[in-house]
Enzyme design. Structure first.
Site, short mmCIF file in Angstrom:
data_model
loop_
_atom_site.label_atom_id
_atom_site.label_comp_id
_atom_site.label_asym_id
_atom_site.label_seq_id
_atom_site.Cartn_x
_atom_site.Cartn_y
_atom_site.Cartn_z
N CYS A 65 -16.60 -37.44 -33.42
CA CYS A 65 -15.35 -36.69 -33.19
C CYS A 65 -14.22 -37.64 -32.80
O CYS A 65 -13.07 -37.45 -33.21
CB CYS A 65 -15.55 -35.65 -32.08
SG CYS A 65 -16.82 -34.44 -32.45
C1 BEZ Z 1 -20.31 -36.77 -32.55
O1 BEZ Z 1 -19.11 -36.49 -32.60
O2 BEZ Z 1 -20.69 -37.92 -32.61
C2 BEZ Z 1 -21.33 -35.67 -32.46
C3 BEZ Z 1 -21.01 -34.48 -31.85
C4 BEZ Z 1 -21.97 -33.49 -31.73
C5 BEZ Z 1 -23.24 -33.71 -32.24
C6 BEZ Z 1 -23.54 -34.90 -32.87
C7 BEZ Z 1 -22.58 -35.89 -33.00
#
Ligand code: BEZ
Length: 243
Positions: free
Chosen positions: A79
């Site tokens: 994210c």
């Molecule tokens: C991420 O943004 O890295 C992420 C967020 C939720 C679950 C898995 C990865």
């Protein structure tokens, strides 16, 4: 596509509306279904708290195009790169008259402190609003919660909204895969060429490649409309250089 919801999920989505009009047993019997948003549907309007203040979606968009995208959670790695990339592309969105909004179910204070990390690590300045959708209003309106993927977090949904407030594109990615924001811009270019010039875009098209004349335009009209020329490969497959 019709989507079935458990009673618990229905109560989470419509806590007050349903309690007043249906008994629990009736809800069980009804096997409630809700239609997911589809292309061409009106984008649901909402008012929400964001990092730039309270926003009403329709007022915020005005006559511009919009990109509304959800991410699973603040302070997560993929994210962080996605929001950073979007911020780096801010000028590209502006050039196309596109307003961007991000959303997750995290609170405002978390959004604010995470934004500092995004700016620091992704070498950018996040200027677009992050919606703090703690009560999941936006997530439910746009079907961003997929209980079999995550019980609590929004998946990576992305909606392109046209100036007519209709949904023009929906993409859904799993939490583990960061989206390609150049592809989002490419689709916006394609949608705008269709809306403004009656042109469509072939497979793997990128800006500068030849375009396809929309089937709704006759070859006679196309020759008048596109002075760079029309190449008729088949009566239904006609190319013209980018205007
Ligand atoms: C991420 O943004 O890295 C992420 C967020 C939720 C679950 C898995 C990865």
């Amino acid at each position: 596509m019709a989507k079935s919801f458990t009673v618990k999920q229905i109560y989470e989505i419509f806590p007050t509306k349903l309690v007043g009009c249906c008994t629990f047993a009736e809800i069980f019997k009804l096997k409630f279904t809700i239609m997911s948003l589809q292309l061409g549907d009106a984008a649901p309007d909402f008012t929400a708290e964001t990092t730039i203040g309270k926003i009403n979606l329709y007022e915020f968009l005005g006559d511009s195009w919009g990109v509304l995208f959800s991410h699973p959670a603040d302070f997560t790695p993929v994210c962080t790169t996605e929001l950073g990339r979007t911020a780096q592309l801010q000028k590209e969105f502006e050039k196309r008259d596109v307003k961007v909004l991000a959303v997750s179910v995290d609170p405002l204070d978390k959004h604010h402190s995470w934004t500092k990390d995004i700016n620091e690590t992704q070498n950018c300045t996040v200027e677009f609003p992050l919606i703090a959708d703690e009560d999941k209003t936006v997530a439910n309106l746009y079907g961003m919660l997929h209980p079999n993927a995550s019980a609590t977090a929004t998946v990576r949904s992305l909606f392109i909204i046209g100036p007519d407030k209709k949904i023009k594109l929906i993409i859904l990615y799993p939490a583990s895969t960061g989206r390609n924001f150049n592809e989002v811009l490419r689709v916006i270019d394609s949608l705008q060429l269709t809306a403004n010039q009656g042109l469509t875009t072939p497979a793997d098209w990128v800006l500068g490649d030849d375009l396809i004349v929309s089937p709704s335009i006759s070859t006679e009209d196309a020759i008048k409309k596109f002075p760079k020329g029309v190449k008729v490969v088949k009566p239904y497959l006609r190319y013209t250089p980018q205007p």
